[in-house]
Scaffold this motif. Structure first.
Motif, PDB file in Angstrom:
ATOM      1  N   ILE A 160       0.867  -1.179   0.000  1.00 32.89           N
ATOM      2  CA  ILE A 160       0.000   0.000   0.000  1.00 32.89           C
ATOM      3  C   ILE A 160       0.905   1.230   0.000  1.00 32.89           C
ATOM      4  O   ILE A 160       1.854   1.296   0.794  1.00 32.89           O
ATOM      5  CB  ILE A 160      -0.916   0.052   1.244  1.00 32.89           C
ATOM      6  N   GLY A 161       0.642   2.191  -0.866  1.00 31.79           N
ATOM      7  CA  GLY A 161       1.442   3.408  -0.913  1.00 31.79           C
ATOM      8  C   GLY A 161       0.725   4.573  -0.248  1.00 31.79           C
ATOM      9  O   GLY A 161      -0.458   4.802  -0.483  1.00 31.79           O
ATOM     10  N   PHE A 162       1.443   5.312   0.599  1.00 27.92           N
ATOM     11  CA  PHE A 162       0.895   6.491   1.269  1.00 27.92           C
ATOM     12  C   PHE A 162       1.746   7.705   0.925  1.00 27.92           C
ATOM     13  O   PHE A 162       2.972   7.603   0.771  1.00 27.92           O
ATOM     14  CB  PHE A 162       0.917   6.320   2.800  1.00 27.92           C
ATOM     15  N   ASP A 163       1.097   8.881   0.823  1.00 31.22           N
ATOM     16  CA  ASP A 163       1.879  10.110   0.671  1.00 31.22           C
ATOM     17  C   ASP A 163       2.254  10.636   2.053  1.00 31.22           C
ATOM     18  O   ASP A 163       1.954  10.006   3.077  1.00 31.22           O
ATOM     19  CB  ASP A 163       1.143  11.147  -0.166  1.00 31.22           C
ATOM     20  N   ALA A 164       2.906  11.796   2.092  1.00 28.55           N
ATOM     21  CA  ALA A 164       3.397  12.331   3.365  1.00 28.55           C
ATOM     22  C   ALA A 164       2.280  12.704   4.320  1.00 28.55           C
ATOM     23  O   ALA A 164       2.500  12.840   5.531  1.00 28.55           O
ATOM     24  CB  ALA A 164       4.295  13.536   3.106  1.00 28.55           C
ATOM     25  N   GLU A 222      11.298   8.532  -6.223  1.00 26.88           N
ATOM     26  CA  GLU A 222      11.339   9.838  -6.882  1.00 26.88           C
ATOM     27  C   GLU A 222       9.917  10.334  -7.100  1.00 26.88           C
ATOM     28  O   GLU A 222       9.069   9.614  -7.636  1.00 26.88           O
ATOM     29  CB  GLU A 222      12.054   9.714  -8.229  1.00 26.88           C
ATOM     30  N   PRO A 223       9.595  11.572  -6.657  1.00 26.07           N
ATOM     31  CA  PRO A 223       8.221  12.058  -6.792  1.00 26.07           C
ATOM     32  C   PRO A 223       7.848  12.240  -8.255  1.00 26.07           C
ATOM     33  O   PRO A 223       8.688  12.600  -9.085  1.00 26.07           O
ATOM     34  CB  PRO A 223       8.248  13.406  -6.053  1.00 26.07           C
ATOM     35  N   PRO A 224       6.584  11.990  -8.622  1.00 24.47           N
ATOM     36  CA  PRO A 224       6.158  12.183 -10.004  1.00 24.47           C
ATOM     37  C   PRO A 224       6.088  13.662 -10.349  1.00 24.47           C
ATOM     38  O   PRO A 224       6.076  14.530  -9.469  1.00 24.47           O
ATOM     39  CB  PRO A 224       4.764  11.542 -10.035  1.00 24.47           C
ATOM     40  N   ALA A 225       6.032  13.952 -11.638  1.00 23.93           N
ATOM     41  CA  ALA A 225       5.947  15.344 -12.077  1.00 23.93           C
ATOM     42  C   ALA A 225       4.627  15.977 -11.655  1.00 23.93           C
ATOM     43  O   ALA A 225       4.546  17.184 -11.433  1.00 23.93           O
ATOM     44  CB  ALA A 225       6.117  15.426 -13.593  1.00 23.93           C
TER      45      ALA A 225
END
Length: 319
Positions: A160-164, A222-225
């Motif tokens: 599962i991916g979470f942002d900050a 690496e953050p997406p554009a």
């Protein structure tokens, strides 16, 4: 000559958006066919000289595309006349980065195409090249994701991916199967924040029909554009459908074991005691003990615990 405003709307937008369609470029080809009054419009894509052609078409009839070897000799960006045995036709080649090529083709049975029709194909060719690069990048991402999903399922891991801000970005199919597609645990925000603040691995309990544990790991992807990047990845154990026969075959190949000893090793690696493994395999306990001694000698292990550890660290554990 530039494209007319109507062509930009009716042709270019569907051409670039067509990479996301279930049937790529279907809308663009349909509109191109109408625009030049063709019986058929098609895009042929080839990933390389030895790769098969992939056809995308909008057609009111049948139309050929010329011999493949002949098509590969065409100069990119230049419009050519197709063999008139099948009516009137025009073709333009587009070279994509790498070895891939594409051809844009229109055909009709009655009367020839005009110079303006040919000029339109010439102006569309570079845009088709851009669209083709985008589609190939999307296809590569889909393939990589599918392979990653299969590998993680084999390893018994869902993610599962979470942002900050602890917003859920995405879930693997394995995690969805275990937790549900709309899962959001109470307390996940504080746990994600703690993992980020301390830059440390955290464990939190997930409650549902069955309790699960979620491993939260800060990540440096690496953050997406556009949009939010993943700051924390959560890992959850998912059920594995192990194939004991396949694992025995793998162990036989890795450690040069005869089938009988490999089957015993697979049963022990699956959690069975020596007596349980003997019962599963239809062996006497004495025979199982003899096999186990040979196993320990051939694998240079000191007992069952050492053997299980060895197998768990081998690719046989993924079968």
């Amino acid at each position: 000559m530039a494209l007319a405003p109507a062509d930009e709307t009716d042709l270019l937008l569907p051409l670039h958006d067509g990479v996301h369609e279930q049937h790529p470029w279907a809308t663009f080809l349909s509109r191109l066919r109408q625009r030049v009054r063709a019986d058929s419009a098609a895009i042929i894509v080839s990933a390389g000289p030895d790769a098969p052609d992939v056809h995308f078409a909008a057609s009111a009839g049948q139309g050929g595309s010329g011999d493949r070897a002949w098509r590969r000799q065409l100069r990119p960006g230049r419009v050519y006349v197709l063999d008139r045995d099948q009516g009137f036709g025009r073709i333009v080649r587009v070279d994509e980065v790498g070895s891939a090529s594409a051809w844009l083709i229109v055909r009709r049975q009655e009367r020839d195409f005009t110079a303006a029709d040919g000029a339109l194909l010439t102006r569309l060719a570079p845009h088709l090249g851009i669209s083709l690069r985008t589609r190939r990048a999307l296809d590569r991402s889909r393939v990589e994701l599918a392979l990653s999903e299969q590998a993680l399922r084999r390893a018994g891991v869902g993610w599962i991916g979470f942002d900050a801000d602890a917003r859920l970005l995405s879930m693997s199919s394995g995690a969805q199967a275990v937790l549900g597609p709309r899962w959001l645990a109470v307390g996940v925000s504080s746990s994600v924040a703690a993992a980020l603040q301390e830059n440390a691995v955290k464990v939190m309990r997930v409650r549902g029909d069955m309790p699960h544990w979620l491993l939260l790991i800060p990540c440096s992807a690496e953050p997406p554009a556009t949009g939010s990047g993943a700051a924390v990845i959560g890992l959850v154990a998912i059920p594995r459908n192990g194939d004991q026969a396949a694992r025995a075959a793998a162990l036989s190949a890795i450690f040069a074991l005869p089938p009988s000893e490999a089957r015993l090793a697979a049963a022990i690696a699956g959690g069975a005691s020596l007596s349980e493994a003997a019962a599963q395999l239809g062996l006497t306990l004495e025979t199982a003990r003899n096999y186990s001694k040979r196993l320990f000698a051939k694998t240079r292990t000191r007992g069952q615990v050492d053997l299980v550890r060895l197998i768990a660290n081998s690719v046989a554990a993924l079968v």
